[in-house]
Write an enzyme that holds these catalytic residues in place. Structure first.
Site, PDB file in Angstrom:
ATOM      1  N   HIS A 538       0.749  -1.277  -0.036  1.00 56.43           N
ATOM      2  CA  HIS A 538      -0.016   0.001  -0.072  1.00 56.43           C
ATOM      3  C   HIS A 538       0.897   1.332  -0.092  1.00 56.43           C
ATOM      4  CE1 HIS A 538      -3.325  -2.632   2.208  1.00 56.43           C
ATOM      5  NE2 HIS A 538      -3.263  -2.835   1.038  1.00 56.43           N
TER       6      HIS A 538
HETATM    7  C1  FAD Z   1       0.568  -7.863  -3.690  1.00 58.68           C
HETATM    8  C2  FAD Z   1      -0.439  -6.661  -3.539  1.00 58.68           C
HETATM    9  C3  FAD Z   1      -1.640  -6.859  -3.146  1.00 58.68           C
HETATM   10  C4  FAD Z   1      -2.757  -5.801  -2.833  1.00 58.68           C
HETATM   11  N1  FAD Z   1      -4.122  -6.061  -2.282  1.00 58.68           N
HETATM   12  C5  FAD Z   1      -4.646  -5.051  -2.349  1.00 58.68           C
HETATM   13  C6  FAD Z   1      -6.304  -5.513  -1.788  1.00 58.68           C
HETATM   14  O1  FAD Z   1      -6.428  -6.443  -1.581  1.00 58.68           O
HETATM   15  N2  FAD Z   1      -7.005  -4.233  -1.781  1.00 58.68           N
HETATM   16  C7  FAD Z   1      -6.764  -3.104  -1.914  1.00 58.68           C
HETATM   17  O2  FAD Z   1      -7.588  -2.206  -1.837  1.00 58.68           O
HETATM   18  N3  FAD Z   1      -5.317  -2.744  -2.608  1.00 58.68           N
HETATM   19  C8  FAD Z   1      -4.564  -3.711  -2.516  1.00 58.68           C
HETATM   20  N4  FAD Z   1      -3.181  -3.335  -3.080  1.00 58.68           N
HETATM   21  C9  FAD Z   1      -2.815  -2.050  -3.179  1.00 58.68           C
HETATM   22  C10 FAD Z   1      -3.451  -1.497  -4.709  1.00 58.68           C
HETATM   23  O3  FAD Z   1      -3.684  -2.458  -5.586  1.00 58.68           O
HETATM   24  C11 FAD Z   1      -2.351  -0.379  -5.203  1.00 58.68           C
HETATM   25  O4  FAD Z   1      -2.364   0.643  -4.061  1.00 58.68           O
HETATM   26  C12 FAD Z   1      -2.883   0.258  -6.204  1.00 58.68           C
HETATM   27  O5  FAD Z   1      -3.212  -0.514  -7.477  1.00 58.68           O
HETATM   28  C13 FAD Z   1      -1.948   1.330  -6.936  1.00 58.68           C
HETATM   29  O6  FAD Z   1      -2.296   1.988  -7.888  1.00 58.68           O
HETATM   30  P1  FAD Z   1      -1.647   3.064  -8.773  1.00 58.68           P
HETATM   31  O7  FAD Z   1      -2.299   3.700  -9.828  1.00 58.68           O
HETATM   32  O8  FAD Z   1      -0.913   4.198  -7.729  1.00 58.68           O
HETATM   33  O9  FAD Z   1      -0.250   2.435  -9.317  1.00 58.68           O
HETATM   34  P2  FAD Z   1      -0.142   1.143 -10.007  1.00 58.68           P
HETATM   35  O10 FAD Z   1      -1.374   0.482 -10.176  1.00 58.68           O
HETATM   36  O11 FAD Z   1       1.117   0.465  -9.328  1.00 58.68           O
HETATM   37  O12 FAD Z   1       0.419   1.469 -11.344  1.00 58.68           O
HETATM   38  C14 FAD Z   1       1.694   1.699 -11.549  1.00 58.68           C
HETATM   39  C15 FAD Z   1       2.053   1.437 -13.095  1.00 58.68           C
HETATM   40  O13 FAD Z   1       3.126   2.055 -13.361  1.00 58.68           O
HETATM   41  C16 FAD Z   1       3.831   1.150 -14.224  1.00 58.68           C
HETATM   42  N5  FAD Z   1       5.342   1.830 -14.335  1.00 58.68           N
HETATM   43  C17 FAD Z   1       6.172   2.187 -13.252  1.00 58.68           C
HETATM   44  N6  FAD Z   1       7.197   2.478 -13.844  1.00 58.68           N
HETATM   45  C18 FAD Z   1       6.852   2.730 -15.188  1.00 58.68           C
HETATM   46  C19 FAD Z   1       7.969   2.983 -16.051  1.00 58.68           C
HETATM   47  N7  FAD Z   1       9.144   3.725 -15.708  1.00 58.68           N
HETATM   48  N8  FAD Z   1       7.369   3.030 -17.356  1.00 58.68           N
HETATM   49  C20 FAD Z   1       6.308   2.794 -17.502  1.00 58.68           C
HETATM   50  N9  FAD Z   1       5.429   2.122 -16.839  1.00 58.68           N
HETATM   51  C21 FAD Z   1       5.920   2.049 -15.384  1.00 58.68           C
HETATM   52  C22 FAD Z   1       3.948  -0.146 -13.412  1.00 58.68           C
HETATM   53  O14 FAD Z   1       4.150  -1.366 -14.222  1.00 58.68           O
HETATM   54  C23 FAD Z   1       2.196  -0.015 -12.901  1.00 58.68           C
HETATM   55  O15 FAD Z   1       1.598  -0.936 -13.874  1.00 58.68           O
HETATM   56  C24 FAD Z   1      -2.398  -4.527  -3.346  1.00 58.68           C
HETATM   57  C25 FAD Z   1      -1.209  -4.275  -3.778  1.00 58.68           C
HETATM   58  C26 FAD Z   1      -0.130  -5.376  -3.761  1.00 58.68           C
HETATM   59  C27 FAD Z   1       0.971  -4.921  -4.583  1.00 58.68           C
END
Ligand code: FAD
Length: 606
Positions: A538
């Site tokens: 998270h």
């Molecule tokens: C194992 C796990 C279990 C979880 N379980 C839950 C749950 O049960 N319930 C819940 O509410 N939350 C859960 N979470 C948390 C939640 O899924 C995340 O906090 C949320 O999805 C993050 O969203 P975001 O848009 O900030 O980033 P992300 O969804 O992480 O998106 C970032 C994206 O950017 C891409 N990226 C990074 N660097 C680059 C680059 N240089 N060039 C191109 N692309 C890049 C990555 O590949 C990724 O796809 C979990 C997280 C994990 C890791």
């Protein structure tokens, strides 16, 4: 896939929040040219992303859909480095997470507005956007839930006997708190009520409510939306006036082994939006020359914009899963997690026919957002008391711990002997100690990230986790499905102590009183807590939406300070923590970003 994309109006990078943002804009203004770049693979129609129970497979060491970051070693966690997984595929975390539906407390968003000056980010503004994302299928639709959004929320395809057992015991044992199968534990206000836990799973199809299958893939025929996977963004290109004019990327050759090593360039005429997540976005800024002078100097990047907050204020939820042996009749996901092919095939067949059963489950059926009652607060000691007085006391919707039960062993598969388990989980909802993360290489987005989590550097965080162990253990031992406390997974309490382990039993331990822990037991429990604490996945806060002089990186319109045409939209912008699993918050950041961008580009109807 076009290997060298040309001109685009907007370029967006990343997963969960980006998918919502791009999906909303592309659907509302189909003539807007948008390019989405993602470093991981696509996920469309892949059972590993659609079947909820398969979530555990993404954490296998051979995975290509998750990136594992390794932190600095820290004495506060037993001298270990921590391993931090983060989604790395189209959809990011939404496509691999555990699907727990947990929402921030109302005051979390209000803090963003009142304490950090982010007008338009309080709960009154964000609740309508939370509702817009979801269709709530888990019972009566309360005022904070939605009925028409693309992502379905339900209890999943099975109510396991493990979850039922837990709630039954909670009701009998913890009579000072409420237990109700009908409670909505995620209405954004409720604390100290044990209830069934909602999931990001479609009640009717039994599929994962991820972002790409609901916001992006349905737009395959939109010729102005280009999605390129396996593209690792190296940096944002700034012109002489610090305007973002495009990005550079290289191919991810783990996914595209035959791709060349050349740096690809793509131009943006209006906007670049970085949504690479808490771990990805700070590094993209730093490689672009935006960040702290000492960090940029260390990695050999010329500073173009002085922004000391980039990569700072890292926050997460420090978590423990404690496994207990379960009776043979326990309904658990262990068969799938442990690779039992017959079990998995049967579960898959049931899922394909009905959308129900253990395959339409993500292991968590029940839990609670927990605050200490007066006598528990007393027991938590002085170090926690100071934290309570300054942070929790005046905000009654903020839990100290999330606690709940998993219908499986919650530890890495390699350490677990075959068998049936349930696990008690608990995480600090607002840890006191913060960390940081920074790029270590001027060019390579795949280079290791320099991370210090801050986990357990504040004794208040240790005390609350120790309370989590003690409290959930009392429930676990009383459950009819309880069959023992395997020594490998529990603190090595002295055999003479009242806290000693019952390693193998043929039923629950029916003691009238809670275990009385000695000072020595507490020392053992503290060492165990430090040695086993892990991330919840998270992470947030590393490009914080605060005033620049308070370490802020973006303003409340998500603009990077002192740069033109560059926004950030992902969990890195959170100025302070939310007391919840973070998927819901990532979605609302995506929805809010879509509204902000639409207003700026003059698009109506988002
Ligand atoms: C194992 C796990 C279990 C979880 N379980 C839950 C749950 O049960 N319930 C819940 O509410 N939350 C859960 N979470 C948390 C939640 O899924 C995340 O906090 C949320 O999805 C993050 O969203 P975001 O848009 O900030 O980033 P992300 O969804 O992480 O998106 C970032 C994206 O950017 C891409 N990226 C990074 N660097 C680059 C680059 N240089 N060039 C191109 N692309 C890049 C990555 O590949 C990724 O796809 C979990 C997280 C994990 C890791």
């Amino acid at each position: 896939m076009s290997p060298t994309p040309g001109l685009s109006t907007n370029i967006c990078v990343g997963g969960t929040a980006a998918g919502v943002l791009v999906g909303r804009l592309a659907a509302t203004a189909p003539s807007l040219r948008i390019l989405l770049l993602e470093s991981g693979p696509p996920t469309q129609d892949n059972p590993l992303h659609k079947q909820p129970s398969q979530f555990i497979k993404h954490l296998a060491p051979s995975t290509s859909t998750v990136r594992f970051h390794v932190t600095q070693q820290s004495d506060a966690v037993g001298g270990r480095p921590l391993i931090l997984p983060t989604g790395q595929c189209l959809g990011g975390g939404s496509s691999i997470n555990f699907m727990m539906y947990t929402r921030a407390s109302r005051s979390d968003f209000d803090d963003w507005e009142t304490e950090y000056g982010n007008t338009g980010w309080g709960s009154n503004d964000l609740i309508p956007l939370l509702k817009k994302t979801e269709t709530y299928q888990a019972g009566p639709v309360g005022s904070t839930h939605g009925t028409t959004g693309p992502l379905k929320v339900s209890y999943g395809g099975l109510y396991t006997n493990v979850g039922k057992d837990f709630l039954k015991v909670a009701k009998e044992y913890d009579t000072a708190r409420q237990t109700s199968e009908d409670a909505d534990v995620n209405d954004m206000d409720t604390v100290n009520v044990y209830g069934r836990w909602q999931k990001w799973i479609d009640r009717d199809t039994g599929t994962r409510s991820d972002v790409p299958h609901h916001f992006l893939y349905p737009q395959a025929s939109n010729k102005n939306l280009t999605v390129i996977t396996a593209a690792r963004v190296r940096r944002v290109v700034l012109d002489g006036e610090n305007r973002a004019t495009g990005v550079e990327f290289t191919w991810n050759r783990t996914i595209l082994p035959d791709a060349d090593h050349d740096v690809q360039q793509v131009k943006a005429t209006r906007l670049v939006i970085v949504s690479a997540g808490t771990f990805g976005s700070p590094g993209i800024l730093e490689r672009s020359g935006i960040g702290r002078a000492d960090v940029l100097e260390r990695i050999g990047v010329k500073q173009l914009v002085d922004l000391p907050g980039v990569g700072e204020h890292y926050q997460d939820h420090n978590l423990l899963f404690v496994p207990y042996a379960a009776a043979e009749e326990a309904e658990t996901l262990d068969g799938i997690a442990q690779g039992n092919e017959e079990f998995t095939t049967q579960a898959s067949e049931e899922w394909a026919k009905t959308g129900k059963g253990i395959m339409a489950h993500s292991s968590l059926d029940a839990g609670m957002k927990m605050r200490p009652l007066p006598d528990e607060l007393e027991g938590l000691g002085e170090q926690f008391r100071t934290r309570w007085d300054s942070y929790f006391a005046a905000k009654p919707d903020k839990p100290v711990l999330w606690t709940g039960i998993l219908s499986m062993c919650g530890l890495p598969l390699s350490t677990v002997p075959p068998g049936k388990y349930f696990s008690m989980g608990y995480f600090n909802a607002y840890p006191a100690a913060l960390g940081f993360l920074h790029a270590t290489d001027a060019n390579d987005p795949a280079a290791p990230v320099d991370i210090q989590t801050g986990f357990l550097q504040d004794m208040a965080d240790v005390r609350s986790l120790m309370w989590g162990y003690k409290h959930t253990r009392e429930l676990a031992r009383r459950m009819p499905l309880f069959r023992g406390e395997p020594a490998a997974f529990h603190p090595p309490f002295s055999k003479d102590s009242a806290a000693r382990l019952y390693e193998v039993t043929d039923g629950p331990i029916r003691s009238e009183h809670a275990i009385a822990y000695t000072e020595e037991d507490d020392r053992v429990l503290e060492a165990y807590t430090r040695a086993l604490v892990m991330t919840s996945g998270h992470g947030l806060g590393t490009c914080s939406m605060r005033p620049r002089e308070q370490g802020g990186v973006v303003d409340s319109s998500l603009n990077v300070y002192n740069v033109h045409g560059l926004k950030i939209a992902d969990l890195s912008i959170c100025p302070s923590n939310v007391g919840a699993n973070t998927y819901s918050t990532a979605l609302v950041v995506g929805e809010k970003a879509a509204v902000i961008v639409a207003v700026e580009l003059g698009i109506a109807g988002v």
